[in-house]
Design a protein around this motif. Structure first.
Motif, PDB file in Angstrom:
ATOM      1  N   MET A   1      51.063  55.659  29.783  1.00 44.37           N
ATOM      2  CA  MET A   1      49.984  54.598  29.308  1.00 44.37           C
ATOM      3  C   MET A   1      48.713  55.105  29.479  1.00 44.37           C
ATOM      4  O   MET A   1      48.253  55.703  30.307  1.00 44.37           O
ATOM      5  CB  MET A   1      49.995  53.335  30.191  1.00 44.37           C
ATOM      6  CG  MET A   1      51.341  52.569  30.080  1.00 44.37           C
ATOM      7  SD  MET A   1      51.299  51.349  31.258  1.00 44.37           S
ATOM      8  CE  MET A   1      50.320  49.903  30.636  1.00 44.37           C
TER       9      MET A   1
ATOM     10  N   THR B   1      44.267  54.651  29.681  1.00 45.48           N
ATOM     11  CA  THR B   1      43.256  53.733  30.664  1.00 45.48           C
ATOM     12  C   THR B   1      43.332  52.437  30.044  1.00 45.48           C
ATOM     13  O   THR B   1      43.455  51.165  30.645  1.00 45.48           O
ATOM     14  CB  THR B   1      42.111  54.378  30.751  1.00 45.48           C
ATOM     15  OG1 THR B   1      42.280  55.566  31.610  1.00 45.48           O
ATOM     16  CG2 THR B   1      41.220  53.363  31.658  1.00 45.48           C
TER      17      THR B   1
ATOM     18  N   ASP C   1      45.349  50.755  27.919  1.00 43.06           N
ATOM     19  CA  ASP C   1      46.549  50.080  28.151  1.00 43.06           C
ATOM     20  C   ASP C   1      46.913  49.499  29.443  1.00 43.06           C
ATOM     21  O   ASP C   1      47.417  48.330  29.555  1.00 43.06           O
ATOM     22  CB  ASP C   1      47.814  51.120  27.924  1.00 43.06           C
ATOM     23  CG  ASP C   1      47.787  51.622  26.241  1.00 43.06           C
ATOM     24  OD1 ASP C   1      47.344  50.656  25.439  1.00 43.06           O
ATOM     25  OD2 ASP C   1      48.025  52.868  26.462  1.00 43.06           O
ATOM     26  N   VAL C   2      46.390  50.102  30.623  1.00 43.38           N
ATOM     27  CA  VAL C   2      46.692  49.473  31.806  1.00 43.38           C
ATOM     28  C   VAL C   2      45.527  48.565  32.115  1.00 43.38           C
ATOM     29  O   VAL C   2      46.244  47.415  32.649  1.00 43.38           O
ATOM     30  CB  VAL C   2      46.103  50.816  32.719  1.00 43.38           C
ATOM     31  CG1 VAL C   2      45.956  50.151  34.311  1.00 43.38           C
ATOM     32  CG2 VAL C   2      47.205  51.990  33.024  1.00 43.38           C
TER      33      VAL C   2
ATOM     34  N   GLU D   1      47.331  45.381  30.319  1.00 44.17           N
ATOM     35  CA  GLU D   1      48.332  45.019  31.186  1.00 44.17           C
ATOM     36  C   GLU D   1      47.837  43.964  32.249  1.00 44.17           C
ATOM     37  O   GLU D   1      48.365  43.051  32.433  1.00 44.17           O
ATOM     38  CB  GLU D   1      49.419  46.153  31.660  1.00 44.17           C
ATOM     39  CG  GLU D   1      50.717  45.823  32.280  1.00 44.17           C
ATOM     40  CD  GLU D   1      51.305  44.682  31.554  1.00 44.17           C
ATOM     41  OE1 GLU D   1      52.453  43.806  32.113  1.00 44.17           O
ATOM     42  OE2 GLU D   1      51.532  44.872  30.380  1.00 44.17           O
TER      43      GLU D   1
ATOM     44  N   THR E   1      42.118  53.366  37.891  1.00 37.97           N
ATOM     45  CA  THR E   1      41.955  52.226  37.327  1.00 37.97           C
ATOM     46  C   THR E   1      42.685  50.989  38.071  1.00 37.97           C
ATOM     47  O   THR E   1      41.848  50.112  38.067  1.00 37.97           O
ATOM     48  CB  THR E   1      42.685  52.253  35.796  1.00 37.97           C
ATOM     49  OG1 THR E   1      42.379  53.359  35.001  1.00 37.97           O
ATOM     50  CG2 THR E   1      42.540  51.015  35.077  1.00 37.97           C
ATOM     51  N   SER E   2      43.624  51.132  38.304  1.00 34.32           N
ATOM     52  CA  SER E   2      44.491  49.770  39.044  1.00 34.32           C
ATOM     53  C   SER E   2      43.645  49.702  40.271  1.00 34.32           C
ATOM     54  O   SER E   2      42.975  48.399  40.783  1.00 34.32           O
ATOM     55  CB  SER E   2      45.715  50.152  39.455  1.00 34.32           C
ATOM     56  OG  SER E   2      46.626  50.371  38.510  1.00 34.32           O
TER      57      SER E   2
ATOM     58  N   VAL F   1      47.258  57.673  31.930  1.00 36.95           N
ATOM     59  CA  VAL F   1      47.551  57.235  33.570  1.00 36.95           C
ATOM     60  C   VAL F   1      48.793  57.488  34.014  1.00 36.95           C
ATOM     61  O   VAL F   1      49.728  57.306  33.129  1.00 36.95           O
ATOM     62  CB  VAL F   1      46.861  55.621  33.609  1.00 36.95           C
ATOM     63  CG1 VAL F   1      47.385  55.260  35.001  1.00 36.95           C
ATOM     64  CG2 VAL F   1      45.679  55.480  33.205  1.00 36.95           C
TER      65      VAL F   1
ATOM     66  N   GLU G   1      52.334  57.112  36.042  1.00 34.47           N
ATOM     67  CA  GLU G   1      53.399  56.224  36.335  1.00 34.47           C
ATOM     68  C   GLU G   1      53.081  55.413  37.748  1.00 34.47           C
ATOM     69  O   GLU G   1      52.887  54.504  38.058  1.00 34.47           O
ATOM     70  CB  GLU G   1      54.576  56.346  36.082  1.00 34.47           C
ATOM     71  CG  GLU G   1      55.401  55.265  36.048  1.00 34.47           C
ATOM     72  CD  GLU G   1      56.923  55.535  35.821  1.00 34.47           C
ATOM     73  OE1 GLU G   1      57.656  54.724  36.134  1.00 34.47           O
ATOM     74  OE2 GLU G   1      57.160  56.607  35.022  1.00 34.47           O
TER      75      GLU G   1
ATOM     76  N   PHE H   1      49.950  53.207  38.876  1.00 28.71           N
ATOM     77  CA  PHE H   1      49.678  52.004  37.981  1.00 28.71           C
ATOM     78  C   PHE H   1      50.434  51.027  39.132  1.00 28.71           C
ATOM     79  O   PHE H   1      51.776  51.169  39.461  1.00 28.71           O
ATOM     80  CB  PHE H   1      50.291  52.099  36.882  1.00 28.71           C
ATOM     81  CG  PHE H   1      50.384  50.403  36.155  1.00 28.71           C
ATOM     82  CD1 PHE H   1      49.207  49.823  35.990  1.00 28.71           C
ATOM     83  CD2 PHE H   1      51.399  49.976  36.059  1.00 28.71           C
ATOM     84  CE1 PHE H   1      48.984  48.520  35.569  1.00 28.71           C
ATOM     85  CE2 PHE H   1      51.509  48.649  35.458  1.00 28.71           C
ATOM     86  CZ  PHE H   1      50.281  47.881  35.303  1.00 28.71           C
TER      87      PHE H   1
ATOM     88  N   TRP I   1      50.284  46.438  40.055  1.00 29.19           N
ATOM     89  CA  TRP I   1      49.514  45.338  40.049  1.00 29.19           C
ATOM     90  C   TRP I   1      50.223  44.184  40.512  1.00 29.19           C
ATOM     91  O   TRP I   1      51.340  43.879  40.237  1.00 29.19           O
ATOM     92  CB  TRP I   1      48.810  44.853  38.539  1.00 29.19           C
ATOM     93  CG  TRP I   1      47.897  43.942  38.586  1.00 29.19           C
ATOM     94  CD1 TRP I   1      48.178  42.553  38.277  1.00 29.19           C
ATOM     95  CD2 TRP I   1      46.670  44.032  39.022  1.00 29.19           C
ATOM     96  NE1 TRP I   1      46.926  42.105  38.687  1.00 29.19           N
ATOM     97  CE2 TRP I   1      45.744  42.880  39.001  1.00 29.19           C
ATOM     98  CE3 TRP I   1      45.944  45.534  39.493  1.00 29.19           C
ATOM     99  CZ2 TRP I   1      44.374  42.681  39.151  1.00 29.19           C
ATOM    100  CZ3 TRP I   1      44.500  45.205  39.613  1.00 29.19           C
ATOM    101  CH2 TRP I   1      43.934  43.810  39.569  1.00 29.19           C
TER     102      TRP I   1
END
Length: 519
Positions: free
Chosen positions: A1, A3, A5-6, A9, A131-132, A163, A165, A168, A170
């Protein structure tokens, strides 16, 4: 994915279904692929307004989101973000940033440096694998404490980086945190409130943000206390309630003026007590109780003898319980207070009936507002004004019916703000008739975004009070107007509405107003 896309999501997991936006930013494509509908505005300020209006209706859950390109896109959005900041609207802004190797180069616009003063929290995604973490902090800032716009800048090169795996994650567990007031502060305030002869409640936006309307009604009824709201807090207390006085702002209803002048104790709930041209300043000599979730508000503009810091809903519940204990089983007789309010309102309206029911032509704008109120039930509508004359003409008279049936604003807002807000409101609650009232000058600022509503199948109603002049500036521009006609504006805006694909009517006979709203 990647950035983007993260980010998409995470938005999806947070319940975001609408992305207000304007190209070019790859966030749009990533969001669309994730099932999030893009609403493409005509200008960025309105796009921010759409996200703003959406968040006002949902109370930030899900939050309104706006995405824009770097440079001109971020520059054009600034006024809308400043508006959201002044109103403490929960909002997520996702500007694209210049690639890292071009940042800090004059004259490239930097969102990070320029938006710091009009956002609650701002951060840049400087490493894709962060990012997360960064989005977690963003949503924490959106939901915790005093709300406001939060901005996450996405540099164009990082936006398309992969990014890992393992980085990520959430979980939707960041939610509003509220604290009760100090019990000693609540008890002291309750004693003053219960012993007051002529108390008045001054309710602000914090009641809406805390979802505390039921508690506010319960306290008012328990003690037979009349309730006024601020401009931002309009609709926090149902204005059809017999204890409702209306709103106090730059213009104020007659009942608010009467009961505020007479009051001995003013109870501020979820308000900032800010002295401002769009606020009702409190006369001297009042005992002030002030409940707010932001300590910066306390003693900012007034000497507050009884401050309480905490969540409006929780503090109201504490006050209710404390007052019940102090009062015992006896019930306050409310008939006299309600009768006084009704009498004051009738007396005030009698002074205005000539304008509210005027048959003159050109049409008096007060007649438009009065006929709208007679035609559309307030519980079926979401209404907002615009800057200048429409705001001043509508706010004292329109009677909202419960939370977010009216969107009040005006402390730091440009002409045309109402159009974006009402598009966002309709996206958030399609069941309501969502209406914005604007003047000629406001239409000139943002009117082409009426086409955004048409193209996006968002059936709002826009009322242009076309008086062909800059009415609020009548006294400020006397000489320039006399010499150069500087206040004159004009146009047949109904023809523009038709040209943009919408339904439009031009009403010249006041007897046709109700029928037009029905149609």
């Amino acid at each position: 994915m990647q950035t983007i896309d993260v980010i998409a999501e995470i938005l999806k997991r947070e319940g975001v279904g609408i992305l207000s936006c304007f190209p070019t930013t790859p966030v749009i494509e990533a969001a669309a692929a994730a099932g999030i509908r893009p609403i493409i505005c005509r200008q960025e300020r309105v796009g921010v307004g759409i996200a703003d209006g959406y968040s006002r209706l949902t109370n930030g859950d899900p939050v309104g989101v706006f995405a824009m390109q770097y440079g001109p896109g971020a520059e054009n959005a600034y006024a809308g973000v400043a508006t959201a900041y002044s109103d403490s609207t929960p909002l997520l802004l996702l500007p694209l940033g210049h690639p890292r190797d071009r940042q800090g180069v004059f004259p490239l616009f930097s969102s990070m440096s320029n938006y710091a003063g009009v956002t609650k929290y701002i951060e840049q995604i400087n490493v894709a694998d962060r990012t997360s973490d960064i989005m977690r902090r963003a949503f924490g800032a959106i939901h915790q404490g005093r709300t406001g716009p939060v901005m996450i800048e996405i540099p164009a090169d990082i936006a398309l980086e992969e990014v890992s795996e393992e980085s990520f994650y959430w979980s939707k567990n960041v939610r509003k945190l509220g604290s009760q007031g100090d019990p000693k502060d609540v008890e002291a305030a309750a004693k003053v409130l219960c012993s007051a002869r002529y108390p008045i409640i001054h309710a602000g936006q914090g009641v809406l943000l805390a979802g505390a309307t039921d508690e506010l009604v319960e306290l008012a009824e328990l003690l037979a206390v009349p309730v006024m709201t601020t401009l931002l807090g309009k609709s926090a207390f149902p204005e059809i309630h017999p204890l409702a006085l209306g709103s106090g702002s730059g213009v104020t209803s007659g009942p608010v003026q009467y009961f505020m002048r007479r009051s001995d104790v003013v109870v501020g709930i979820g308000c900032s007590f800010t002295k401002h041209g769009m606020s009702m300043n409190i006369p001297p000599g009042k005992t002030l109780i002030h409940a707010t979730n932001d300590p910066r508000d306390i003693n900012k503009d007034y000497d507050v003898e009884y401050p309480i810091v905490g969540d409006a809903k929780l503090i109201l519940r504490q006050l209710i319980e404390a007052c019940k204990e102090m009062m015992g089983p006896s019930e306050v007789n409310r008939d006299n207070v309600q009768g006084e309010i009704e009498s004051q309102r009738a007396q005030w309206l009698s002074d205005w009936v000539g304008k509210l029911e005027s048959s003159e032509t050109p049409i008096n704008p007060y007649r438009v507002i009065w006929d709208f109120m007679r035609t559309i039930p307030p519980e079926s509508a979401v209404v907002t004004h615009d800057s200048g004359s429409p705001r001043d003409q509508i706010v004292p008279f329109y009677k909202s019916n419960g939370p977010r049936t009216y969107l009040g604003w005006g402390k730091s807002h440009g002409l045309g703000t109402g159009l974006g807000l009402v598009i966002g409101a309709k996206l958030a609650d399609p069941s309501k008739m969502c209406v914005n009232f604007m003047g000629d000058a406001a239409f000139g600022m943002t009117g082409l975004d009426f086409e955004t509503a048409v193209r996006s199948d968002v059936p709002i109603t826009t009322v242009v009070l076309n008086n062909s002049t800059m009415a609020v500036e009548t006294h400020a521009m006397e000489t320039s107007h006399e010499l150069y006609r500087s206040r004159d504006l004009g146009g047949n805006y109904a023809e523009l509405g038709l040209a943009m694909g919408g339904y439009a009517e031009r009403i010249v006979n006041p007897n046709d107003i109700c029928g037009a709203f029905q149609r």
